[in-house]
Structures are given as structure tokens and as C-alpha cells.
Design a protein around this motif. Structure first.
Motif, PDB file in Angstrom:
ATOM      1  N   GLN A   1      11.186   2.452  87.475  1.00 18.90           N
ATOM      2  CA  GLN A   1      11.080   3.665  86.925  1.00 18.90           C
ATOM      3  C   GLN A   1      12.619   4.196  86.310  1.00 18.90           C
ATOM      4  O   GLN A   1      13.570   4.000  86.867  1.00 18.90           O
TER       5      GLN A   1
ATOM      6  N   LEU B   1       0.124   5.089  86.930  1.00 21.19           N
ATOM      7  CA  LEU B   1       1.399   5.617  86.835  1.00 21.19           C
ATOM      8  C   LEU B   1       1.631   6.435  85.453  1.00 21.19           C
ATOM      9  O   LEU B   1       0.936   6.211  84.609  1.00 21.19           O
TER      10      LEU B   1
ATOM     11  N   TRP C   1       7.628   4.801  84.018  1.00 21.72           N
ATOM     12  CA  TRP C   1       7.462   3.275  84.602  1.00 21.72           C
ATOM     13  C   TRP C   1       7.410   2.437  83.369  1.00 21.72           C
ATOM     14  O   TRP C   1       6.800   2.985  82.443  1.00 21.72           O
TER      15      TRP C   1
ATOM     16  N   LEU D   1       7.424  -3.145  87.846  1.00 23.86           N
ATOM     17  CA  LEU D   1       7.491  -1.774  86.986  1.00 23.86           C
ATOM     18  C   LEU D   1       8.970  -1.182  87.499  1.00 23.86           C
ATOM     19  O   LEU D   1       9.203  -1.357  88.723  1.00 23.86           O
TER      20      LEU D   1
END
Length: 128
Positions: free
Chosen positions: A20, A109, A32, A18
């Protein structure tokens, strides 16, 4: 007029890559998600995802299947599973950070777009 968009789901040993999103991006800054973005003129979804993954994190991606399609605002989007190779190098203008996450960490997240749902699909299918 629908805009085409696509992203690549990059997996390794039951972890997902992932990225950001930087504060420079208008949608979901600091959140994310998977590498991807809008297509250029005349690009197919497959060409789009290959180019975007290369631009955002320098990996060579080859899409193998579509895990989900949908509509978000004016975009028709595709979420591709695929094979990948290379060394990660992030595009610093668009990406603040990256990491590999297992399901337990990924689901906590702040996830952009539909990536919470994508992560749940991957988990249900024993890919994460």
C-alpha cells in the motif's frame, strides 16, 4: 525523454504480494500495487526492478519474464515476473502496509496504475 520504470510481481501459493503506497507518494497515495519505481540514470529495466524490490520490501528479486510493458504519462514501464527470496521488511517512508492477496481479495482493492489488469492476466494464466 521517456523515464524507465519497472515493478516486480511476487507470487507465493497463488497469492500476490501487494504494497500500500504511502501518502508521501504523489501518484495514487493509499492505493495498492507491486513493488517498483523509476530507474536511476543508466539502469536497465532488470537492474531497476531488482533495486526497487530490495528498497521497498527487502526481498531479493530475480526477474524471469516480462508479463507486460506499456506507457504511462512519460514512463515506459515493465512488469516482471520473477523468483524471490528473503524476509519482507517494508520501507516505511514509501509503504504503509503490505499483504498477500488471493485473486478475489486483490481485485477488490484500490489498485494503482495498471495492476487491476495485471491481476486479471495472472488469474487467466492460473498464477493467482
Amino acid at each position: 525523454m521517456m523515464i524507465l520504470a519497472a515493478s516486480g510481481i511476487i507470487l507465493q501459493e497463488k497469492k500476490i504480494l501487494l504494497l500500500q503506497r504511502s501518502n508521501y507518494t504523489e501518484n495514487y497515495p493509499g492505493f495498492w500495487g507491486c513493488p517498483g519505481g523509476r530507474a536511476e540514470k543508466n539502469e536497465t529495466a532488470e537492474q531497476n526492478v531488482i533495486r526497487e524490490v530490495k528498497e521497498e520490501c527487502n526481498l531479493d528479486f530475480s526477474p524471469t519474464s516480462i508479463i507486460k510493458t506499456g506507457i504511462w504519462q512519460d514512463r515506459k514501464y515493465y512488469r516482471f515476473l520473477g523468483n524471490w527470496s528473503g524476509q519482507i521488511k517494508i520501507q516505511e517512508e514509501e509503504v504503509l502496509d503490505f499483504n498477500w492477496f488471493n485473486y478475489e481479495k486483490a481485485i477488490k482493492l484500490n489498485l494503482s496504475f495498471d495492476y487491476k489488469e495485471i491481476i486479471e492476466i495472472l488469474y487467466k494464466n492460473n498464477l493467482l
